[in-house]
Design a protein around this motif. Structure first.
Motif, PDB file in Angstrom:
ATOM      1  N   GLU A 182      47.707   3.307  16.231  1.00 45.87           N
ATOM      2  CA  GLU A 182      48.985   3.390  16.933  1.00 45.87           C
ATOM      3  C   GLU A 182      50.142   3.571  15.950  1.00 45.87           C
ATOM      4  O   GLU A 182      51.035   4.392  16.189  1.00 45.87           O
ATOM      5  CB  GLU A 182      49.229   2.142  17.781  1.00 45.87           C
ATOM      6  CG  GLU A 182      48.443   2.108  19.053  1.00 45.87           C
ATOM      7  CD  GLU A 182      48.748   0.869  19.895  1.00 45.87           C
ATOM      8  OE1 GLU A 182      49.518  -0.012  19.455  1.00 45.87           O
ATOM      9  OE2 GLU A 182      48.197   0.786  20.998  1.00 45.87           O
ATOM     10  N   SER A 183      50.129   2.812  14.869  1.00 48.24           N
ATOM     11  CA  SER A 183      51.249   2.898  13.924  1.00 48.24           C
ATOM     12  C   SER A 183      51.262   4.240  13.201  1.00 48.24           C
ATOM     13  O   SER A 183      52.330   4.770  12.911  1.00 48.24           O
ATOM     14  CB  SER A 183      51.212   1.750  12.920  1.00 48.24           C
ATOM     15  OG  SER A 183      50.111   1.863  12.061  1.00 48.24           O
ATOM     16  N   LYS A 184      50.089   4.814  12.944  1.00 50.01           N
ATOM     17  CA  LYS A 184      50.034   6.118  12.272  1.00 50.01           C
ATOM     18  C   LYS A 184      50.426   7.255  13.206  1.00 50.01           C
ATOM     19  O   LYS A 184      51.087   8.195  12.780  1.00 50.01           O
ATOM     20  CB  LYS A 184      48.626   6.387  11.739  1.00 50.01           C
ATOM     21  CG  LYS A 184      48.393   5.887  10.363  1.00 50.01           C
ATOM     22  CD  LYS A 184      47.125   6.460   9.816  1.00 50.01           C
ATOM     23  CE  LYS A 184      47.221   6.371   8.309  1.00 50.01           C
ATOM     24  NZ  LYS A 184      46.160   7.016   7.623  1.00 50.01           N
ATOM     25  N   THR A 185      49.996   7.194  14.451  1.00 49.84           N
ATOM     26  CA  THR A 185      50.211   8.314  15.368  1.00 49.84           C
ATOM     27  C   THR A 185      51.446   8.137  16.237  1.00 49.84           C
ATOM     28  O   THR A 185      51.987   9.123  16.736  1.00 49.84           O
ATOM     29  CB  THR A 185      49.001   8.501  16.301  1.00 49.84           C
ATOM     30  OG1 THR A 185      48.853   7.339  17.120  1.00 49.84           O
ATOM     31  CG2 THR A 185      47.731   8.773  15.515  1.00 49.84           C
ATOM     32  N   GLY A 186      51.845   6.890  16.470  1.00 47.48           N
ATOM     33  CA  GLY A 186      52.953   6.637  17.378  1.00 47.48           C
ATOM     34  C   GLY A 186      52.552   6.753  18.839  1.00 47.48           C
ATOM     35  O   GLY A 186      53.395   6.764  19.730  1.00 47.48           O
ATOM     36  N   VAL A 187      51.256   6.837  19.096  1.00 45.62           N
ATOM     37  CA  VAL A 187      50.740   6.981  20.457  1.00 45.62           C
ATOM     38  C   VAL A 187      50.047   5.682  20.851  1.00 45.62           C
ATOM     39  O   VAL A 187      49.125   5.235  20.170  1.00 45.62           O
ATOM     40  CB  VAL A 187      49.736   8.151  20.555  1.00 45.62           C
ATOM     41  CG1 VAL A 187      49.161   8.264  21.953  1.00 45.62           C
ATOM     42  CG2 VAL A 187      50.386   9.452  20.131  1.00 45.62           C
ATOM     43  N   PRO A 188      50.493   5.060  21.954  1.00 40.81           N
ATOM     44  CA  PRO A 188      49.833   3.833  22.416  1.00 40.81           C
ATOM     45  C   PRO A 188      48.357   4.080  22.756  1.00 40.81           C
ATOM     46  O   PRO A 188      48.011   5.111  23.342  1.00 40.81           O
ATOM     47  CB  PRO A 188      50.612   3.451  23.673  1.00 40.81           C
ATOM     48  CG  PRO A 188      51.894   4.192  23.584  1.00 40.81           C
ATOM     49  CD  PRO A 188      51.616   5.431  22.806  1.00 40.81           C
ATOM     50  N   MET A 189      47.507   3.167  22.373  1.00 45.50           N
ATOM     51  CA  MET A 189      46.073   3.324  22.610  1.00 45.50           C
ATOM     52  C   MET A 189      45.744   3.428  24.095  1.00 45.50           C
ATOM     53  O   MET A 189      44.788   4.088  24.457  1.00 45.50           O
ATOM     54  CB  MET A 189      45.294   2.185  21.959  1.00 45.50           C
ATOM     55  CG  MET A 189      45.254   2.260  20.440  1.00 45.50           C
ATOM     56  SD  MET A 189      44.806   3.872  19.742  1.00 45.50           S
ATOM     57  CE  MET A 189      43.175   4.127  20.368  1.00 45.50           C
ATOM     58  N   GLU A 190      46.567   2.827  24.948  1.00 48.22           N
ATOM     59  CA  GLU A 190      46.324   2.946  26.390  1.00 48.22           C
ATOM     60  C   GLU A 190      46.369   4.406  26.815  1.00 48.22           C
ATOM     61  O   GLU A 190      45.569   4.852  27.639  1.00 48.22           O
ATOM     62  CB  GLU A 190      47.356   2.142  27.196  1.00 48.22           C
ATOM     63  CG  GLU A 190      47.270   0.649  27.011  1.00 48.22           C
ATOM     64  CD  GLU A 190      47.991   0.159  25.755  1.00 48.22           C
ATOM     65  OE1 GLU A 190      48.885   0.854  25.223  1.00 48.22           O
ATOM     66  OE2 GLU A 190      47.637  -0.934  25.285  1.00 48.22           O
ATOM     67  N   GLU A 191      47.306   5.166  26.227  1.00 53.51           N
ATOM     68  CA  GLU A 191      47.413   6.583  26.566  1.00 53.51           C
ATOM     69  C   GLU A 191      46.228   7.373  26.023  1.00 53.51           C
ATOM     70  O   GLU A 191      45.740   8.295  26.672  1.00 53.51           O
ATOM     71  CB  GLU A 191      48.729   7.163  26.042  1.00 53.51           C
ATOM     72  CG  GLU A 191      49.930   6.652  26.804  1.00 53.51           C
ATOM     73  CD  GLU A 191      51.212   7.353  26.391  1.00 53.51           C
ATOM     74  OE1 GLU A 191      51.181   8.573  26.138  1.00 53.51           O
ATOM     75  OE2 GLU A 191      52.243   6.658  26.330  1.00 53.51           O
ATOM     76  N   VAL A 192      45.776   7.013  24.836  1.00 49.39           N
ATOM     77  CA  VAL A 192      44.608   7.687  24.252  1.00 49.39           C
ATOM     78  C   VAL A 192      43.384   7.425  25.124  1.00 49.39           C
ATOM     79  O   VAL A 192      42.615   8.345  25.431  1.00 49.39           O
ATOM     80  CB  VAL A 192      44.359   7.214  22.802  1.00 49.39           C
ATOM     81  CG1 VAL A 192      43.056   7.776  22.257  1.00 49.39           C
ATOM     82  CG2 VAL A 192      45.532   7.596  21.911  1.00 49.39           C
ATOM     83  N   PHE A 193      43.197   6.171  25.540  1.00 54.18           N
ATOM     84  CA  PHE A 193      42.058   5.840  26.393  1.00 54.18           C
ATOM     85  C   PHE A 193      42.158   6.527  27.752  1.00 54.18           C
ATOM     86  O   PHE A 193      41.142   6.985  28.297  1.00 54.18           O
ATOM     87  CB  PHE A 193      41.926   4.323  26.573  1.00 54.18           C
ATOM     88  CG  PHE A 193      41.495   3.613  25.325  1.00 54.18           C
ATOM     89  CD1 PHE A 193      40.462   4.086  24.540  1.00 54.18           C
ATOM     90  CD2 PHE A 193      42.128   2.447  24.933  1.00 54.18           C
ATOM     91  CE1 PHE A 193      40.069   3.427  23.385  1.00 54.18           C
ATOM     92  CE2 PHE A 193      41.741   1.775  23.786  1.00 54.18           C
ATOM     93  CZ  PHE A 193      40.711   2.266  23.010  1.00 54.18           C
ATOM     94  N   ALA A 194      43.356   6.620  28.295  1.00 54.74           N
ATOM     95  CA  ALA A 194      43.545   7.306  29.583  1.00 54.74           C
ATOM     96  C   ALA A 194      43.184   8.778  29.447  1.00 54.74           C
ATOM     97  O   ALA A 194      42.530   9.348  30.335  1.00 54.74           O
ATOM     98  CB  ALA A 194      44.976   7.137  30.068  1.00 54.74           C
ATOM     99  N   LEU A 195      43.598   9.397  28.345  1.00 47.73           N
ATOM    100  CA  LEU A 195      43.259  10.801  28.117  1.00 47.73           C
ATOM    101  C   LEU A 195      41.754  10.968  27.952  1.00 47.73           C
ATOM    102  O   LEU A 195      41.160  11.881  28.533  1.00 47.73           O
ATOM    103  CB  LEU A 195      43.994  11.337  26.894  1.00 47.73           C
ATOM    104  CG  LEU A 195      43.641  12.765  26.485  1.00 47.73           C
ATOM    105  CD1 LEU A 195      43.996  13.752  27.597  1.00 47.73           C
ATOM    106  CD2 LEU A 195      44.346  13.141  25.201  1.00 47.73           C
ATOM    107  N   ALA A 196      41.142  10.103  27.161  1.00 46.28           N
ATOM    108  CA  ALA A 196      39.689  10.177  26.959  1.00 46.28           C
ATOM    109  C   ALA A 196      38.950  10.029  28.283  1.00 46.28           C
ATOM    110  O   ALA A 196      37.983  10.755  28.548  1.00 46.28           O
ATOM    111  CB  ALA A 196      39.234   9.101  25.984  1.00 46.28           C
ATOM    112  N   ASN A 197      39.407   9.136  29.130  1.00 44.92           N
ATOM    113  CA  ASN A 197      38.802   8.939  30.439  1.00 44.92           C
ATOM    114  C   ASN A 197      38.963  10.187  31.301  1.00 44.92           C
ATOM    115  O   ASN A 197      38.027  10.618  31.972  1.00 44.92           O
ATOM    116  CB  ASN A 197      39.418   7.718  31.123  1.00 44.92           C
ATOM    117  CG  ASN A 197      38.637   7.284  32.328  1.00 44.92           C
ATOM    118  OD1 ASN A 197      37.414   7.217  32.282  1.00 44.92           O
ATOM    119  ND2 ASN A 197      39.342   6.998  33.409  1.00 44.92           N
ATOM    120  N   ALA A 198      40.161  10.777  31.284  1.00 42.98           N
ATOM    121  CA  ALA A 198      40.420  11.991  32.070  1.00 42.98           C
ATOM    122  C   ALA A 198      39.523  13.129  31.601  1.00 42.98           C
ATOM    123  O   ALA A 198      38.979  13.874  32.420  1.00 42.98           O
ATOM    124  CB  ALA A 198      41.892  12.384  31.958  1.00 42.98           C
TER     125      ALA A 198
END
Length: 82
Positions: free
Chosen positions: A10-26
């Protein structure tokens, strides 16, 4: 995996992990022959990457993904986005 690993991402990308997991799920459950679903995923990836995807590029990406059916070639997507 532990929480500190995700915090580092999260600190490196600035993207919350919840959003990454939501994208992976989609992506995991997406029907890549459905243009609307593919278009939503392309837009979401663009937002998460903080990159504007021009309409003509979005159309090319969607067309390429839909034509390939159930497979997504991330190398092709990366090449198209420069």
């Amino acid at each position: 995996m532990n929480d500190s690993f995700f915090k580092k991402i999260e600190s490196k990308t600035g993207v919350p992990m919840e959003e990454v997991f939501a994208l992976a799920n989609a992506i995991q459950y997406a029907d890549f022959s459905d243009e609307r679903q593919v278009r939503k995923i392309v837009r979401k990836v663009g937002r998460l990457a903080n990159k504007e995807v021009p309409p003509h590029m979005e159309d090319e990406l969607v067309k390429s993904i839909v034509n390939n059916g159930n497979s997504v070639n991330f190398n092709d997507i990366q090449r198209m986005m420069g």
